[in-house]
Design an enzyme around this catalytic site. Structure first.
Site, PDB file in Angstrom:
ATOM      1  N   GLY A  46      -2.511  -0.084   0.030  1.00 44.03           N
ATOM      2  CA  GLY A  46      -3.614  -0.435   0.921  1.00 44.03           C
ATOM      3  C   GLY A  46      -3.267  -0.786   2.350  1.00 44.03           C
ATOM      4  O   GLY A  46      -4.076  -0.590   3.255  1.00 44.03           O
ATOM      5  N   ASP A 101      -3.320  -5.747   2.806  1.00 48.57           N
ATOM      6  CA  ASP A 101      -4.635  -5.270   3.244  1.00 48.57           C
ATOM      7  C   ASP A 101      -5.704  -6.326   2.980  1.00 48.57           C
ATOM      8  O   ASP A 101      -6.498  -6.654   3.846  1.00 48.57           O
ATOM      9  CB  ASP A 101      -4.999  -3.935   2.570  1.00 48.57           C
ATOM     10  CG  ASP A 101      -4.927  -3.975   1.050  1.00 48.57           C
ATOM     11  OD1 ASP A 101      -4.451  -4.988   0.482  1.00 48.57           O
ATOM     12  OD2 ASP A 101      -5.341  -2.996   0.410  1.00 48.57           O
ATOM     13  N   ASP A 104      -7.794 -11.011  -2.623  1.00 48.70           N
ATOM     14  CA  ASP A 104      -9.011 -11.201  -3.414  1.00 48.70           C
ATOM     15  C   ASP A 104      -8.793 -12.375  -4.371  1.00 48.70           C
ATOM     16  O   ASP A 104      -9.081 -13.521  -4.038  1.00 48.70           O
ATOM     17  CB  ASP A 104      -9.328  -9.884  -4.136  1.00 48.70           C
ATOM     18  CG  ASP A 104     -10.601  -9.957  -4.949  1.00 48.70           C
ATOM     19  OD1 ASP A 104     -11.294 -10.972  -4.874  1.00 48.70           O
ATOM     20  OD2 ASP A 104     -10.913  -8.971  -5.665  1.00 48.70           O
ATOM     21  N   LYS A 132     -10.964 -12.509   1.113  1.00 45.56           N
ATOM     22  CA  LYS A 132     -12.272 -12.833   0.527  1.00 45.56           C
ATOM     23  C   LYS A 132     -12.384 -14.340   0.411  1.00 45.56           C
ATOM     24  O   LYS A 132     -11.601 -14.986  -0.293  1.00 45.56           O
ATOM     25  CB  LYS A 132     -12.434 -12.152  -0.824  1.00 45.56           C
ATOM     26  CG  LYS A 132     -12.633 -10.661  -0.683  1.00 45.56           C
ATOM     27  CD  LYS A 132     -13.030 -10.005  -1.981  1.00 45.56           C
ATOM     28  CE  LYS A 132     -13.148  -8.506  -1.783  1.00 45.56           C
ATOM     29  NZ  LYS A 132     -13.213  -7.773  -3.059  1.00 45.56           N
ATOM     30  N   PHE A 153     -17.150  -5.707  -2.196  1.00 49.25           N
ATOM     31  CA  PHE A 153     -16.127  -4.665  -2.222  1.00 49.25           C
ATOM     32  C   PHE A 153     -16.199  -3.832  -0.961  1.00 49.25           C
ATOM     33  O   PHE A 153     -17.266  -3.395  -0.546  1.00 49.25           O
ATOM     34  CB  PHE A 153     -16.311  -3.763  -3.449  1.00 49.25           C
ATOM     35  CG  PHE A 153     -15.039  -3.085  -3.848  1.00 49.25           C
ATOM     36  CD1 PHE A 153     -14.082  -3.746  -4.599  1.00 49.25           C
ATOM     37  CD2 PHE A 153     -14.777  -1.783  -3.440  1.00 49.25           C
ATOM     38  CE1 PHE A 153     -12.889  -3.125  -4.951  1.00 49.25           C
ATOM     39  CE2 PHE A 153     -13.589  -1.156  -3.782  1.00 49.25           C
ATOM     40  CZ  PHE A 153     -12.651  -1.827  -4.541  1.00 49.25           C
ATOM     41  N   ASP A 160      -9.229   1.450  -0.817  1.00 51.42           N
ATOM     42  CA  ASP A 160      -9.784   2.546  -1.611  1.00 51.42           C
ATOM     43  C   ASP A 160     -10.771   2.095  -2.678  1.00 51.42           C
ATOM     44  O   ASP A 160     -10.836   0.921  -3.054  1.00 51.42           O
ATOM     45  CB  ASP A 160      -8.646   3.285  -2.326  1.00 51.42           C
ATOM     46  CG  ASP A 160      -8.087   2.470  -3.495  1.00 51.42           C
ATOM     47  OD1 ASP A 160      -7.729   1.292  -3.270  1.00 51.42           O
ATOM     48  OD2 ASP A 160      -8.040   2.993  -4.623  1.00 51.42           O
ATOM     49  N   ARG A 166      -9.602   5.886   1.730  1.00 52.93           N
ATOM     50  CA  ARG A 166      -8.542   5.216   2.506  1.00 52.93           C
ATOM     51  C   ARG A 166      -8.475   5.753   3.932  1.00 52.93           C
ATOM     52  O   ARG A 166      -8.039   5.068   4.839  1.00 52.93           O
ATOM     53  CB  ARG A 166      -7.174   5.426   1.853  1.00 52.93           C
ATOM     54  CG  ARG A 166      -6.990   4.729   0.510  1.00 52.93           C
ATOM     55  CD  ARG A 166      -5.503   4.714   0.153  1.00 52.93           C
ATOM     56  NE  ARG A 166      -5.264   4.439  -1.256  1.00 52.93           N
ATOM     57  CZ  ARG A 166      -5.157   3.220  -1.768  1.00 52.93           C
ATOM     58  NH1 ARG A 166      -5.283   2.167  -1.008  1.00 52.93           N
ATOM     59  NH2 ARG A 166      -4.907   3.048  -3.050  1.00 52.93           N
TER      60      ARG A 166
END
Ligand code: IMP
Ligand code: MG
Length: 178
Positions: A46, A101, A104, A132, A153, A160, A166
């Site tokens: 990512g 990237d 989460d 997040k 998301f 991706d 991407r």
């Protein structure tokens, strides 16, 4: 790019917004690492676009390496991380900048931080493009966060959904903008 598949995506962070923030992060890091040569470690897959843009705005020398990790759900645990690719540069006594990237659950960065720490670097600075909000609790600080996001998301700019999207130059959310 199949334009049809872009239909349900809403721009969440435009390429201009991303580029402006990247310049700020690069200048912050350039102040910190002026006259040094840290090892930049990108977390595949990512972070590859973020990393490519970020390093080209650096005002200092650096070496680049990559790790790749995947999380999986084991039979008796909620989630574990597996190292798919390790660094090849010797990190002993080096300053390290770890580039992600998105954070989460925090599971991946928690694992990678401990893993890289085991190579005895001088220090590790963690840079993530996205985070997040309120979704994780870690025993260490995330030094630089590009954007705190609330979206469920997001895709694009390296991120991706099932290996797609991407290559989009902005970040998109899958749900309509509120
Ligand atoms: P973690 O939950 O913090 O371990 O995040 C693991 C990885 O899941 C991240 O490095 C991303 O590759 C991926 N991920 C988490 N949230 C998103 C998202 O909103 N879009 C795309 N990938 C995501
Ligand atoms: Mg990732």
């Amino acid at each position: 790019m199949n334009r049809k598949s872009k239909k349900n995506l809403t721009v969440y962070l435009s390429k201009d917004k991303i580029n402006t923030r990247i310049k700020e992060i690069a200048s912050q890091l350039s102040n910190e690492y002026f006259d040094e040569c840290p090892v930049i470690i990108g977390v595949l897959n990512g972070s590859f676009i973020f990393l490519a843009d970020l390093i080209r705005s650096f005002d200092f020398d650096c070496e680049i390496d990559f790790v790749k990790a995947s999380s999986y759900v084991g039979k008796e645990s909620l989630g574990q991380v597996k190292l798919d690719k390790d660094v090849t540069i010797d990190l002993n006594n080096r300053r390290v900048i770890l580039v992600e990237d998105i954070i989460d659950s925090g599971l991946t960065i928690d694992y990678l931080y401990e893993h890289i720490l085991s190579y005895n670097p001088v220090d590790i600075t963690i840079v993530t493009l996205l985070s997040k909000k309120n979704s994780y609790k870690l025993n260490f600080n995330i030094d630089i966060i590009g954007f705190e996001i609330v979206s469920d998301f997001v895709v694009g700019y390296g991120l991706d959904l099932d290996h797609k999207f991407r290559n989009l130059d902005s970040i998109y959310s899958l749900e309509p903008k509120k």
